[in-house]
Structure formats: structure tokens, C-alpha cells
Write an enzyme that holds these catalytic residues in place. Structure first.
Site, mmCIF file in Angstrom:
data_model
loop_
_atom_site.group_PDB
_atom_site.id
_atom_site.type_symbol
_atom_site.label_atom_id
_atom_site.label_comp_id
_atom_site.label_asym_id
_atom_site.label_seq_id
_atom_site.Cartn_x
_atom_site.Cartn_y
_atom_site.Cartn_z
ATOM 1 N N LYS A 79 0.849 -1.202 0.000
ATOM 2 C CA LYS A 79 0.000 0.000 0.000
ATOM 3 C C LYS A 79 0.879 1.244 0.000
ATOM 4 C CE LYS A 79 -3.761 2.171 2.662
ATOM 5 N NZ LYS A 79 -4.623 2.046 3.862
ATOM 6 N N SER A 154 -9.454 2.114 3.339
ATOM 7 C CA SER A 154 -8.653 2.846 2.367
ATOM 8 C C SER A 154 -7.687 1.940 1.581
ATOM 9 C CB SER A 154 -7.851 3.926 3.099
ATOM 10 O OG SER A 154 -6.980 3.331 4.069
ATOM 11 N N SER A 178 -9.534 -0.173 7.558
ATOM 12 C CA SER A 178 -9.026 -0.061 6.188
ATOM 13 C C SER A 178 -8.362 -1.310 5.617
ATOM 14 C CB SER A 178 -8.050 1.115 6.080
ATOM 15 O OG SER A 178 -8.746 2.327 6.176
#
Length: 477
Positions: A79, A154, A178
């Protein structure tokens, strides 16, 4: 053999046995990215040179007959909130659009030390603020299961890449859900470890008392292998716990018969979609048939979790994001006439709408005259939420809940209604506030074939138990 559908053990063993090479495995994933990612949008930056250099190193080990490390040759994604030396790291924001870090995040360094091949950086909501991956400054991510729907956020890019076979596993971050919520929306496994179990060194800060790094994977066993790799004390992070790391993979083999699993009525009330509720209740029945004892528990302060979270998280974000001022390494507005104008315009042009909204909320909550009424009160309620879980865990070994009140919603459906978006995290923020571990495991589909997630929460530093329950359910399902 389809090289992009392998688990960690399968990928490592085909490279070890020289039935294929780590380079061929990486190239197959890059071909898959080339084919699929134009529609999905899961990657922001590819690190092909770095990946192939690592793949060649693993291939040399295999050729010499040396045993490969746990992630030897396994293609992974990171990420884009974790810094990677020499590879652009944006946090999904225009303000860091050209930032090239000089060092590696500890979790990334541990993955590579274990042989992982880093394919690139995953798209995410800007500074990890969002529940749909529509807040990326670059482009939204689409759910591979239905391209008209969001992948969750996210860590939407990290979940979508695993679901679309563009990476074997990915690392995500979880501040209010997330990792677990996008795992639920995309039909993959997402594990958030206990706060302090995994070093945050090199994780771009959103809310420092809530941020966690964890894996998104195709199977519970893969998540266990990654956690075993990245967990443990790090002198570069004073909040990382100096505790021994269990062999999570060996723990999976232990039986679940006799474990007590709590079901809290607060997680099955208003707002829970019928299809999701039915799938989760069916999963709980399956766990009961596996020999688990189902016990009713109460977490009475759950209704206060969302307001508490959006005070604590925004307050910490307003402090953490003060560093992006155009002076050092972030975006600097051109043609400014004064220092004050540079600060103002750099932040105004560099940050997106959701990040600005949270900075303003947090700055207000911390401002003179309001601190006691908002931030201090939120921290007190947070303590009550921790006590709810501590009380529940005197009676049960783990707690089972839905991961999200609904399956994946349509792109744009909630983007003009921040409150509706915030409520998408209603079942996940509690674990972040309490610092306990949680895992989401797929437990069925809606009639539109959209995945549903079962969330399993555990005691502090007892990831072994939630992995065991998740693995038993996954095998039975």
C-alpha cells in the site's frame, strides 16, 4: 499451471523445485497487471527493476539448492502509505506525488528479507482517509468482482490486487477498518494485528495511536505466514511490543472445539443489510457445528464508536499532516509571494477535499476551549470501549461480527454524503480504538454475487486464536 492463482506456499515451492523461476512468476504477475489493471486501477507505481533484481537473487538460491525463505519468490504489493527506498511513495496524495523516500518501511524490509518480490505500490484513499478508495488523488479503484462498485477503503488497491490475482499477498494499513472492510468487499482475507505487534516505522502517519499494518491475502494461512514475517519488536518504533512472536502457521492446526465465541447484539441491529446478517448468522452456525460454544455478550458503548473515532483520528491527523507545508519534500505551489501564501496555497492545492475536511475537524476538536469538550471526552469514551472488550473477553475467547453492514456499494453512491461513508466503518472502528486484533474472512455472497465478510475479534496479542477460528471456518466453508 496458472502462475497468478498460487498461494504463498505453492508459489514458493514451484520456485524451490525449479518448476518455474521467481523471474517468470514476477513476469506473469506483471502481464496480469498489464491486462487487468487498466480497468481496476489497483497500482499507482510499479517497481519492476527492484522486483526482478530480487527474483534473480531468489533464483540463484534455488539453483544452488539452498532452502528458500518463507516468502521466497512470492510477488507482493505494498500500500502506498509505506515508504519504499527509491520507489515513489505518494500516500495517494498530490502533495506527495513526486516523493522518493530514502529508506524502507520496516514491514517492507522484513518482507523482502523473507524473499518477497515487491511488484509495486497500491492505490489507496489519500493519506488512508476513506472507506471506498474514491479519495485517491490519482484515480479511484474499482472492485474486481463488479467494476461498477467500490473495493472498500482505504486499502482498496491492496484488496483489489489480491482479488484480481495481480499479487499473491499485499500489505495494507488499518486505522478504522481499512484492511478488514476492503477485504470483505473484495472477497479476500484481511488481518489487522494488535496495535504494537507490527512496527509502524516507515508508515506515513494518519492517526498514530490507531494505525496498524497487516496483510491482505487469498487464504488465512497466507495471512498467518505474512504476520509471522513482519511481527516483532523494532527499535525504530517505540510503540512496537517487545513480546515473542508465536508461530502463527503452527497454531492454525490446533482444534477450535470448545472455544467460546461471543456474539454482541450491538453488531446486529439497525442498518445491517438482511443478506449480510443472514450470511454472518449462517457462518456462526457453522462455527457452532465445528464445536465452538456461542455465547451472548454485550459491548454497550458501541453506538459511541463512530463519533469517538472521528474525533480521535481527525485530531491526530491534523497534527500529523501539519508537516506538509511546501518547505521540505512535499508539493510547493508555484509563483508564491510570501511564506504565508506558500503554506496556504501548497496545502490548498496539495490536499484533497476529504483530507481537508478531517484536518479542519481535528484542528477544531483540539482548539482552545473545545479540547475538553471533544478530544478529551472522546479519549474517555475510548477507555470505556476498551473496558467493554476486556469485560467480554473474560467470558469468551473471540467475538464474531459482520465486517461491514453492507456489501460493496456503487462508485459515487456515498461520495457526496460523508456521514453515510463514515458509517460504513461502524463495525470495524471499535477494534482500532481498543487496539485489539481483527480478521475478516469471506463468508458468502449476496444475490448480486457480491462478497460478504465475517469479522473475528480477539484479545490483545492473541492473533493466534482469531487466525485459528478463521482458518477452521475457511476450511469448513
Amino acid at each position: 499451471m496458472d502462475l497468478t492463482s498460487l498461494t504463498i506456499d505453492a508459489a514458493r515451492s514451484v520456485v524451490q523445485q525449479r518448476r518455474t523461476s521467481a523471474r517468470a512468476l514476477a513476469e506473469a504477475h506483471y502481464a496480469r497487471i498489464q491486462k487487468e489493471d487498466g480497468q481496476v486501477g489497483a497500482f499507482l507505481t510499479l517497481s519492476k527493476e527492484r522486483a526482478l533484481k530480487q527474483a534473480d537473487r531468489i533464483d540463484r538460491m534455488a539453483a544452488e539448492g539452498k532452502p528458500l525463505p518463507a516468502l521466497g519468490g512470492v510477488p507482493v504489493g505494498i500500500k502506498d502509505v509505506m515508504v519504499t527506498r527509491g520507489v515513489r511513495t505518494t500516500a495517494g496524495s498530490k502533495i506527495l506525488a513526486n516523493y522518493i523516500p530514502p529508506y524502507d518501511c520496516t514491514a517492507v524490509a522484513r518482507m523482502e528479507a523473507a524473499g518477497a518480490v515487491v511488484l509495486g505500490k497500491m492505490n489507496c484513499d489519500e493519506f488512508a482517509m476513506g472507506s471506498s478508495n474514491e479519495n485517491s488523488a490519482f484515480h479511484p479503484v474499482r472492485n474486481p468482482r463488479d467494476l461498477t462498485r467500490v473495493p472498500g477503503g482505504s486499502s482498496g488497491g491492496a484488496a483489489a490486487a489480491v482479488a484480481a490475482d495481480m499479487a499473491v499477498v499485499t500489505l495494507g494499513s488499518d486505522t478504522g477498518g481499512s484492511i478488514r472492510q476492503p477485504a470483505s468487499f473484495c472477497g479476500v482475507v484481511g488481518l489487522m494485528p494488535t496495535y504494537g505487534r507490527v512496527s509502524r516505522n516507515g508508515l506515513i502517519a494518519f492517526a498514530s495511536s490507531l494505525d496498524h499494518i497487516g496483510p491482505l491475502a487469498k487464504t488465512v494461512k497466507d495471512a498467518a505466514i505474512v504476520l509471522r514475517t513482519i511481527a516483532g519488536r523494532d527499535p525504530m518504533d517505540s510503540t512496537s511490543a517487545d513480546l515473542p512472536v508465536p508461530d502463527y502457521v503452527a497454531e492454525l492446526a490446533k482444534p477450535v472445539r470448545g472455544l467460546k465465541l461471543g456474539v454482541a447484539k450491538e453488531y446486529f441491529g439497525e442498518g445491517l443489510d438482511n443478506a449480510v446478517g443472514q450470511a454472518v448468522e449462517a457462518a456462526i452456525d457453522k462455527l457452532k457445528r465445528l464445536g465452538c460454544e456461542i455465547v451472548a455478550v454485550s459491548l454497550p458503548h458501541t453506538p459511541y464508536a463512530i463519533p469517538t473515532y472521528y474525533l480521535v483520528a481527525t485530531a491526530e491527523a491534523s497534527s500529523n499532516l501539519a508537516r506538509y507545508d511546501g518547505v521540505r519534500y512535499s508539493y510547493r505551489a508555484p509563483g508564491v509571494k510570501s511564506l504565508a501564501e506558500m503554506y496556504r496555497r501548497s496545502r490548498d492545492e496539495g490536499f484533497g477535499a476529504e483530507v481537508k475536511r478531517r484536518i479542519m475537524l481535528g484542528t477544531y476538536a483540539l482548539s482552545a476551549g473545545y479540547y475538553d469538550a471533544y478530544y478529551l471526552k472522546a479519549q474517555r469514551v475510548r477507555t470505556l470501549l476498551v473496558r467493554d472488550f476486556e469485560e467480554a473477553f473474560t467470558k469468551v475467547d473471540a467475538i464474531v461480527t459482520p465486517t461491514s453492514p453492507t456489501a460493496a456499494f456503487r462508485l459515487g453512491e456515498k461520495s457526496n454524503d460523508p456521514l453515510a461513508m463514515y458509517l460504513a466503518d461502524v463495525y470495524t472502528v471499535t477494534a482500532d480504538l481498543a487496539g485489539i486484533p481483527g480478521i475478516s474472512v469471506p463468508c458468502g455472497e449476496t444475490k448480486e454475487k457480491l462478497p460478504i465478510g465475517l469479522q473475528i475479534l480477539g484479545r490483545h496479542f492473541d492473533e493466534a486464536t482469531i487466525l485459528r477460528v478463521a482458518h477452521a471456518y475457511e476450511q469448513a466453508a
